[in-house]
Write a protein that holds these residues in place. Structure first.
Motif, PDB file in Angstrom:
ATOM      1  N   GLY A  62       0.785  -1.232   0.000  1.00  0.00           N
ATOM      2  CA  GLY A  62       0.000   0.000   0.000  1.00  0.00           C
ATOM      3  C   GLY A  62       0.814   1.277   0.000  1.00  0.00           C
ATOM      4  N   ALA A  63       2.142   1.163  -0.187  1.00  0.00           N
ATOM      5  CA  ALA A  63       2.957   2.381  -0.305  1.00  0.00           C
ATOM      6  C   ALA A  63       2.639   3.016  -1.652  1.00  0.00           C
ATOM      7  N   ARG A  64       2.526   4.322  -1.682  1.00  0.00           N
ATOM      8  CA  ARG A  64       2.206   5.031  -2.922  1.00  0.00           C
ATOM      9  C   ARG A  64       3.487   5.598  -3.541  1.00  0.00           C
ATOM     10  N   VAL A  65       3.587   5.415  -4.860  1.00  0.00           N
ATOM     11  CA  VAL A  65       4.714   5.888  -5.653  1.00  0.00           C
ATOM     12  C   VAL A  65       4.142   6.706  -6.795  1.00  0.00           C
ATOM     13  N   SER A  66       4.835   7.794  -7.172  1.00  0.00           N
ATOM     14  CA  SER A  66       4.347   8.616  -8.280  1.00  0.00           C
ATOM     15  C   SER A  66       5.341   8.614  -9.436  1.00  0.00           C
ATOM     16  N   LEU A  67       4.793   8.882 -10.629  1.00  0.00           N
ATOM     17  CA  LEU A  67       5.598   9.056 -11.830  1.00  0.00           C
ATOM     18  C   LEU A  67       5.215  10.405 -12.414  1.00  0.00           C
ATOM     19  N   THR A  68       6.211  11.282 -12.581  1.00  0.00           N
ATOM     20  CA  THR A  68       5.989  12.596 -13.160  1.00  0.00           C
ATOM     21  C   THR A  68       6.846  12.717 -14.408  1.00  0.00           C
ATOM     22  N   CYS A  69       6.218  13.132 -15.518  1.00  0.00           N
ATOM     23  CA  CYS A  69       6.947  13.319 -16.775  1.00  0.00           C
ATOM     24  C   CYS A  69       6.801  14.773 -17.213  1.00  0.00           C
ATOM     25  N   MET A  70       7.905  15.328 -17.655  1.00  0.00           N
ATOM     26  CA  MET A  70       7.953  16.726 -18.072  1.00  0.00           C
ATOM     27  C   MET A  70       8.132  16.798 -19.591  1.00  0.00           C
ATOM     28  N   ASP A  71       7.828  17.980 -20.140  1.00  0.00           N
ATOM     29  CA  ASP A  71       8.143  18.203 -21.548  1.00  0.00           C
ATOM     30  C   ASP A  71       9.462  18.966 -21.631  1.00  0.00           C
ATOM     31  N   GLN A  72       9.856  19.331 -22.833  1.00  0.00           N
ATOM     32  CA  GLN A  72      11.142  20.008 -23.026  1.00  0.00           C
ATOM     33  C   GLN A  72      11.203  21.357 -22.306  1.00  0.00           C
ATOM     34  N   ARG A  73      10.046  21.955 -22.047  1.00  0.00           N
ATOM     35  CA  ARG A  73      10.013  23.255 -21.366  1.00  0.00           C
ATOM     36  C   ARG A  73       9.842  23.120 -19.848  1.00  0.00           C
ATOM     37  N   HIS A  74      10.013  21.912 -19.352  1.00  0.00           N
ATOM     38  CA  HIS A  74       9.925  21.613 -17.909  1.00  0.00           C
ATOM     39  C   HIS A  74       8.513  21.784 -17.358  1.00  0.00           C
ATOM     40  N   ARG A  75       7.498  21.535 -18.202  1.00  0.00           N
ATOM     41  CA  ARG A  75       6.111  21.540 -17.747  1.00  0.00           C
ATOM     42  C   ARG A  75       5.670  20.095 -17.558  1.00  0.00           C
ATOM     43  N   VAL A  76       4.849  19.852 -16.535  1.00  0.00           N
ATOM     44  CA  VAL A  76       4.344  18.504 -16.286  1.00  0.00           C
ATOM     45  C   VAL A  76       3.366  18.134 -17.396  1.00  0.00           C
ATOM     46  N   ILE A  77       3.638  17.010 -18.071  1.00  0.00           N
ATOM     47  CA  ILE A  77       2.698  16.538 -19.088  1.00  0.00           C
ATOM     48  C   ILE A  77       2.019  15.238 -18.668  1.00  0.00           C
ATOM     49  N   PHE A  78       2.578  14.580 -17.624  1.00  0.00           N
ATOM     50  CA  PHE A  78       1.942  13.377 -17.095  1.00  0.00           C
ATOM     51  C   PHE A  78       2.255  13.266 -15.614  1.00  0.00           C
ATOM     52  N   TYR A  79       1.226  12.914 -14.833  1.00  0.00           N
ATOM     53  CA  TYR A  79       1.421  12.572 -13.428  1.00  0.00           C
ATOM     54  C   TYR A  79       0.525  11.380 -13.142  1.00  0.00           C
ATOM     55  N   GLY A  80       1.093  10.354 -12.566  1.00  0.00           N
ATOM     56  CA  GLY A  80       0.317   9.181 -12.190  1.00  0.00           C
ATOM     57  C   GLY A  80       0.907   8.572 -10.942  1.00  0.00           C
ATOM     58  N   SER A  81       0.134   7.704 -10.301  1.00  0.00           N
ATOM     59  CA  SER A  81       0.645   7.042  -9.107  1.00  0.00           C
ATOM     60  C   SER A  81       0.111   5.618  -9.043  1.00  0.00           C
ATOM     61  N   ASP A  82       0.749   4.823  -8.209  1.00  0.00           N
ATOM     62  CA  ASP A  82       0.342   3.436  -8.029  1.00  0.00           C
ATOM     63  C   ASP A  82       0.675   3.030  -6.601  1.00  0.00           C
ATOM     64  N   ASP A  83      -0.111   2.097  -6.069  1.00  0.00           N
ATOM     65  CA  ASP A  83       0.140   1.546  -4.744  1.00  0.00           C
ATOM     66  C   ASP A  83       0.807   0.180  -4.896  1.00  0.00           C
ATOM     67  N   THR A  84       1.684  -0.142  -3.961  1.00  0.00           N
ATOM     68  CA  THR A  84       2.385  -1.425  -4.018  1.00  0.00           C
ATOM     69  C   THR A  84       1.475  -2.555  -3.561  1.00  0.00           C
ATOM     70  N   ASP A  85       1.787  -3.752  -4.050  1.00  0.00           N
ATOM     71  CA  ASP A  85       1.047  -4.937  -3.633  1.00  0.00           C
ATOM     72  C   ASP A  85       1.710  -5.551  -2.396  1.00  0.00           C
ATOM     73  N   GLY A  86       1.311  -6.743  -2.031  1.00  0.00           N
ATOM     74  CA  GLY A  86       1.834  -7.403  -0.841  1.00  0.00           C
ATOM     75  C   GLY A  86       3.320  -7.718  -0.901  1.00  0.00           C
ATOM     76  N   THR A  87       3.897  -7.725  -2.095  1.00  0.00           N
ATOM     77  CA  THR A  87       5.338  -7.986  -2.214  1.00  0.00           C
ATOM     78  C   THR A  87       6.120  -6.680  -2.368  1.00  0.00           C
ATOM     79  N   GLY A  88       5.424  -5.550  -2.207  1.00  0.00           N
ATOM     80  CA  GLY A  88       6.086  -4.247  -2.322  1.00  0.00           C
ATOM     81  C   GLY A  88       6.262  -3.788  -3.764  1.00  0.00           C
ATOM     82  N   GLN A  89       5.670  -4.505  -4.726  1.00  0.00           N
ATOM     83  CA  GLN A  89       5.837  -4.189  -6.147  1.00  0.00           C
ATOM     84  C   GLN A  89       4.816  -3.151  -6.609  1.00  0.00           C
TER      85      GLN A  89
END
Length: 166
Positions: A62-89
């Motif tokens: 249940g630990a939350r991890v985020s993924l942030t992707c920027m464009d060439q001008r350093h603006r956020v173009i994607f933000y997403g997150s996911d929670d880990t399963d019982g094996t921490g994945q």
């Protein structure tokens, strides 16, 4: 002389095999519509010795991890997150094209967000979990599946947290 010619033939055959495999790799890369980003989140105990601390660690569900992707001008173009399963994945799937533009994976980073474990909820930067881990090169590219792997990333207990000094 015959030995030199046989060696040359083997070298050419090996080069062709690499080139053909490279072509398949490029085709798989170009045909992929999404990228996969995965890894593990573990809890580390600061009371253990360095080897145990680095090699040990228990998965956090249940630990939350985020993924942030920027464009060439350093603006956020994607933000997403996911929670880990019982094996921490964790595993996130991201469209390779956002608003008609190809995502530049090298401008994406994974960060720790939160841990549900009150005894292990202090994010560490041991493997870059606080500042963010940049995606560098995929772990695998196979049949239109591009996979990046990061981590493991670590949390530790509140008693291990270093006091802030200025």
């Amino acid at each position: 002389m015959g030995m030199g010619r046989a060696t040359a033939v083997l070298v050419i055959a090996a080069a062709l095999a690499v080139m053909m495999g490279g072509a398949d790799l490029v085709r798989a890369w170009e045909d992929a519509k999404v990228i996969h980003v995965g890894g593990r989140v573990l809890c580390q105990d600061c009371t253990k010795g360095y080897d145990e601390w680095v090699k040990g660690g228990s998965p956090i569900k249940g630990a939350r991890v985020s993924l942030t992707c920027m464009d060439q001008r350093h603006r956020v173009i994607f933000y997403g997150s996911d929670d880990t399963d019982g094996t921490g994945q964790f595993n996130m799937i991201v469209d390779k094209y956002i608003n008609g533009k190809q995502l530049n994976e090298k401008l994406c980073s994974v960060r720790l967000v939160s841990s549900p474990d009150p005894t292990c909820n202090v994010a560490t930067d041991f493997a870059g979990g606080c500042r963010g881990v940049k995606l560098s090169r995929p772990r695998s590219v196979y049949r239109e599946v591009i996979k990046y792997a990061v981590g493991p990333l670590y949390y530790t207990s509140p008693m291990c947290e270093e006091p802030e000094t200025e």
